[in-house]
Design an enzyme around this catalytic site. Structure first.
Site, PDB file in Angstrom:
ATOM      1  N   LYS A  49       0.811  -1.218   0.000  1.00 27.22           N
ATOM      2  CA  LYS A  49       0.000   0.000   0.000  1.00 27.22           C
ATOM      3  C   LYS A  49       0.846   1.271   0.000  1.00 27.22           C
ATOM      4  CE  LYS A  49      -3.467  -2.758   0.288  1.00 27.22           C
ATOM      5  NZ  LYS A  49      -4.212  -3.138  -0.938  1.00 27.22           N
ATOM      6  N   TYR A 263     -12.792 -14.097   3.749  1.00 27.32           N
ATOM      7  CA  TYR A 263     -11.706 -13.130   3.900  1.00 27.32           C
ATOM      8  C   TYR A 263     -11.167 -13.148   5.329  1.00 27.32           C
ATOM      9  CZ  TYR A 263      -9.323  -8.638   4.256  1.00 27.32           C
ATOM     10  OH  TYR A 263      -8.399  -7.658   4.484  1.00 27.32           O
ATOM     11  N   TYR A 289      -3.365 -12.060   3.005  1.00 26.62           N
ATOM     12  CA  TYR A 289      -3.065 -11.824   1.591  1.00 26.62           C
ATOM     13  C   TYR A 289      -1.926 -12.698   1.068  1.00 26.62           C
ATOM     14  CZ  TYR A 289      -6.120  -7.773   1.966  1.00 26.62           C
ATOM     15  OH  TYR A 289      -7.199  -6.963   2.160  1.00 26.62           O
TER      16      TYR A 289
END
Length: 331
Positions: A49, A263, A289
């Site tokens: 990010k 998730y 992730y």
């Protein structure tokens, strides 16, 4: 391609290493495996990010914002890096957390990324799972305006055409490093969620006519939804950099067979991948992730999806701080 025309801050440690993984390659007996170390971008322990935030936060400053607002899960890597960037730039930060985990324990709610968010002095707000988080961010933006502030809303994961520029830039960086190492890249693989990383990589590679295929291993949505999400953003990103039309629908490939029960919920294959990378290469993945992305890549190697002589680059999106929020489930 001239990315210098877009406002950008220097928040990341670039260029991140592109390293061969000899022990993992030998252990799996298949392709030659490389890792693009975007866990080494530096800000708040690093992660993908930060590349996006270089462009997003630059735009926030250009608009004279004094408060950044974003959203994610409680253990969001994106939120942690946004909070750190805001602190570095002297901006206020509002983090909106959607509880996507059933009956989370105190480790998940208080340690790891959640702990660092408070260290960076971000204001946090909690919401039930299923909340319209975009609408919630607009409500917070209205609050900021009502008190005389100037808000800048960052979408979840930093995934719009501005944030995706970070991974257009990363695609150029990978190509430069591959040329320097005389490395022919056959596949790039990574975990795909909010779509910005995959969209930026595809747009960047296609704009350079490299034709390197990008495989996203999905972490939160069925394949049709994930691929359409990435495709739409990749098209917007390509148009934004002046390369409209270079991305075709067939360029977008996501394998969403490794999500498990949802998730952020650990899977056995993720745990295996996480331990394998730690013990074969000394690399830390995250449980949400990169762990599931690596699990998918390993399983596909075992199934013969790739050729034994392929060169595969796994883009490590960071997030090891999140391990502390899951450690009881990983031991």
């Amino acid at each position: 391609m001239l990315l210098s025309r877009f406002p950008r801050l220097h928040l990341a440690h670039r260029n991140t290493p592109l390293e061969f993984m000899p022990r993992l390659s030998k252990h799996l007996g298949g392709p030659r495996l490389y890792v693009k170390r975007d866990d080494c971008t530096g800000l708040a322990s690093g992660g993908n990010k930060t590349r996006k935030l270089e462009f997003l936060m630059a735009q926030a400053l250009e608009l004279n914002a004094d408060t950044v607002i974003t959203q994610g899960a409680v253990q969001s890597n994106h939120a942690r890096q946004t909070a750190a960037a805001a602190a570095k730039l002297g901006l206020k930060c509002e983090l909106l957390f959607e509880n996507r985990i059933i009956d989370p324990d105190s480790d998940y709610l208080e340690s790891g990324n959640a702990f660092l968010d408070h260290l960076y002095d971000a204001n946090t707000r909690d919401y039930r799972g299923g909340t319209d988080m975009n609408a919630a961010m607009e409500e917070v933006a209205d609050e900021v305006r009502d008190r005389g502030g100037v808000p800048y809303v960052i979408p979840g994961g930093g995934s719009n055409e501005v944030g995706a520029l970070g991974y257009v830039s990363c695609a150029l960086e990978i190509l430069t490093q591959a040329n320097e190492q005389q490395l022919k890249i056959d596949h790039v693989v990574h975990a795909t969620g909010s779509a910005g990383t995959q969209a930026g990589l595809v747009a960047g590679f296609q704009a350079c006519n490299s034709n390197i295929p990008v495989l996203g291993i999905g972490v939160n949505a069925p394949r049709d939804i994930q691929e359409e999400r990435v495709f739409q953003l990749a098209k917007k990103t390509a148009a934004y950099i002046g390369a409209e039309g270079v991305v075709a629908r067939e360029d977008i490939v996501a394998n969403c067979d490794y999500i498990g029960n949802g998730y952020g919920i650990p899977t056995d294959s993720m745990k295996e991948a996480l331990l394998l990378l730690a013990r074969q290469e000394g690399l830390l993945l995250d449980p949400v992730y990169s762990g599931k992305g690596m699990a998918g890549m390993i399983d596909l190697i075992r199934k013969g999806y790739f050729s034994a002589d392929d060169n595969i680059v796994f883009v490590h999106t960071g997030g090891s701080v999140g391990l502390f929020g899951y450690y009881r489930q990983l031991l």
